[in-house]
Scaffold this active site. Structure first.
Site, PDB file in Angstrom:
ATOM      1  N   GLU A   1       0.854  -1.157  -0.086  1.00 57.25           N
ATOM      2  CA  GLU A   1      -0.127  -0.063   0.221  1.00 57.25           C
ATOM      3  C   GLU A   1       0.693   1.263   0.202  1.00 57.25           C
ATOM      4  OE1 GLU A   1      -2.740   0.140  -0.765  1.00 57.25           O
ATOM      5  OE2 GLU A   1      -3.799  -1.868  -0.502  1.00 57.25           O
TER       6      GLU A   1
ATOM      7  N   TYR B   1      -6.605   6.479   3.622  1.00 57.43           N
ATOM      8  CA  TYR B   1      -6.632   5.614   2.579  1.00 57.43           C
ATOM      9  C   TYR B   1      -5.905   4.168   3.089  1.00 57.43           C
ATOM     10  CZ  TYR B   1      -5.190   2.628  -1.185  1.00 57.43           C
ATOM     11  OH  TYR B   1      -5.097   1.241  -1.882  1.00 57.43           O
TER      12      TYR B   1
ATOM     13  N   ASP C   1      -9.222   6.069  -2.617  1.00 54.16           N
ATOM     14  CA  ASP C   1      -8.068   6.622  -3.628  1.00 54.16           C
ATOM     15  C   ASP C   1      -8.749   7.310  -4.522  1.00 54.16           C
ATOM     16  OD1 ASP C   1      -8.937   4.582  -4.841  1.00 54.16           O
ATOM     17  OD2 ASP C   1      -7.046   4.091  -5.675  1.00 54.16           O
TER      18      ASP C   1
END
Length: 357
Positions: free
Chosen positions: A31, A114, A132
């Site tokens: 991520e 996020y 996102d």
DNA sequence: CATACGTGGGA
DNA sequence: TTCCCAAGTAT
């Protein structure tokens, strides 16, 4: 909508390395790498990084230069420095175990709403949204919403909306499915609405707004900077220095360079810079001119070759050969110049760049 | 809130 | 060429 997204994802998802695991550390690494970075560029970095730093503990204790080297070319280098700081916090405050609550996760440096949502959903099956750029685009079209998606308030709105909508059925597949729809179907231009599982409930389709949405304010133009850049060399080695000041490319290595108003000066000014900064009376030979474009800056670097036998005393850095050079993390802006110096790629002169002025 | 923070590819 | 875009966060 939730069930549709989940089942579409289970049917149509791409085969990506971080989708083979539920390990929070691996999910976290992926991520962070994926922030503002395309999937295609991340894959190789992801595999190599986990091979080199397979545990939170090894990440926490690694020399920073090794981390930056592993990140070299990915950009946004503070990501990996923040990740190491977070790893150290996890070691000390969480006894080496990745935390499982929203408040603990979002408190870690480099993790915002996020990334926290993505980790909680993918690794711990908790119903937090991961909003996102893809999700913002999908949602603005779905609801025919004309809010500017570049505003933080717009993101916050969709986070609240999705948090209420989400159930514990399969948060991982829901978040990733929404993102995957944005990446593969609901693309910025020429969306494939005919293939979209949300087609029948999409307000943009109903009103034919697909090409009007999402609304996004255009970015401000990058600032232009001019530099006199130096290749100090004994023919074998070159001088490089570490960027210690705050700002762009922090803690990476670079060629010594000095910002100037423009490149209209004559050779005497270059000689002055050489004398002042390197205590050398050696003549500077024109090497080439390079342009480097960042997201928010443009650098014009006029590069000069100066022969020295040793690293000049005013320079605190390294004097290294072509082999040792490989150990030093350096951004592409200067790496391409060094590569040209070593004949690995062609050198570039002003005449090659049409718009140079 | 607006801006800083990289890089490379596509239209 | 120029602009935009890509699984954002920190300040």
């Amino acid at each position: 909508m939730e069930k549709i997204v989940i089942s579409w994802f289970q049917e149509h998802q791409r085969d990506l390395p971080w989708r083979k695991t539920q390990d929070p550390y691996c999910i976290w690494v992926s991520e962070i790498m994926l922030q503002q970075t395309q999937v295609i560029r991340v894959i190789d970095y992801y595999e190599r990084f986990l091979q080199q730093f397979p545990t939170i503990q090894l990440l926490a204790t690694a020399p920073q230069s090794q981390l930056l080297k592993a990140w070299e070319g990915l950009g946004y280098y503070s990501r990996v420095r923040n990740m190491q700081q977070a790893a150290q916090i996890i070691m000390i405050e969480h006894h080496g175990v990745f935390p499982q609550t929203y408040s603990e996760i979002i408190a870690l440096p480099g993790i915002g709403t996020y990334t926290a949502g993505a980790i909680l959903a993918c690794a711990f099956q908790q119903a937090y949204p991961a909003v996102d750029g893809n999700v913002l685009r999908v949602m603005s079209r779905m609801q025919a919403d004309f809010s500017d998606i570049s505003k933080p308030a717009t993101k916050k709105m969709w986070e609240q909306y999705l948090a209420e909508l989400m159930t514990t059925e399969n948060p991982s597949a829901f978040n990733q499915g929404l993102i995957e729809i944005g990446a593969l179907i609901c693309t910025p231009t020429n969306p494939r609405c005919d293939q979209c599982p949300l087609h029948s409930q999409c307000q943009a389709v109903i009103h034919d707004y697909q090409d009007e949405l999402p609304i996004k304010a255009s970015k401000k133009p990058a600032k232009i900077y001019y530099y006199e850049t130096f290749l100090l060399t004994d023919g074998d080695r070159i001088a490089i220095i570490e960027n210690r000041q705050k700002g762009v490319l922090q803690h990476l290595w670079s060629l010594p360079q000095y910002q100037v108003e423009n490149h209209d000066e004559n050779q005497a000014d270059i000689t002055k810079i050489v004398k002042k900064n390197f205590h050398s009376t050696q003549e500077a030979t024109y090497f080439g001119i390079y342009r480097h474009v960042f997201s928010h800056q443009i650098w014009w670097m006029r590069v000069w070759l100066v022969h020295v036998n040793v690293l000049p005393t005013p320079i605190t850095g390294a004097f290294i050969n072509q082999v040792d050079f490989l150990d030093y993390p350096m951004a592409n802006s200067h790496r391409k110049i060094v590569k040209a110096f070593w004949g690995e790629i062609p050198l570039q002169v002003a005449e090659d760049i049409k718009k140079y002025k």
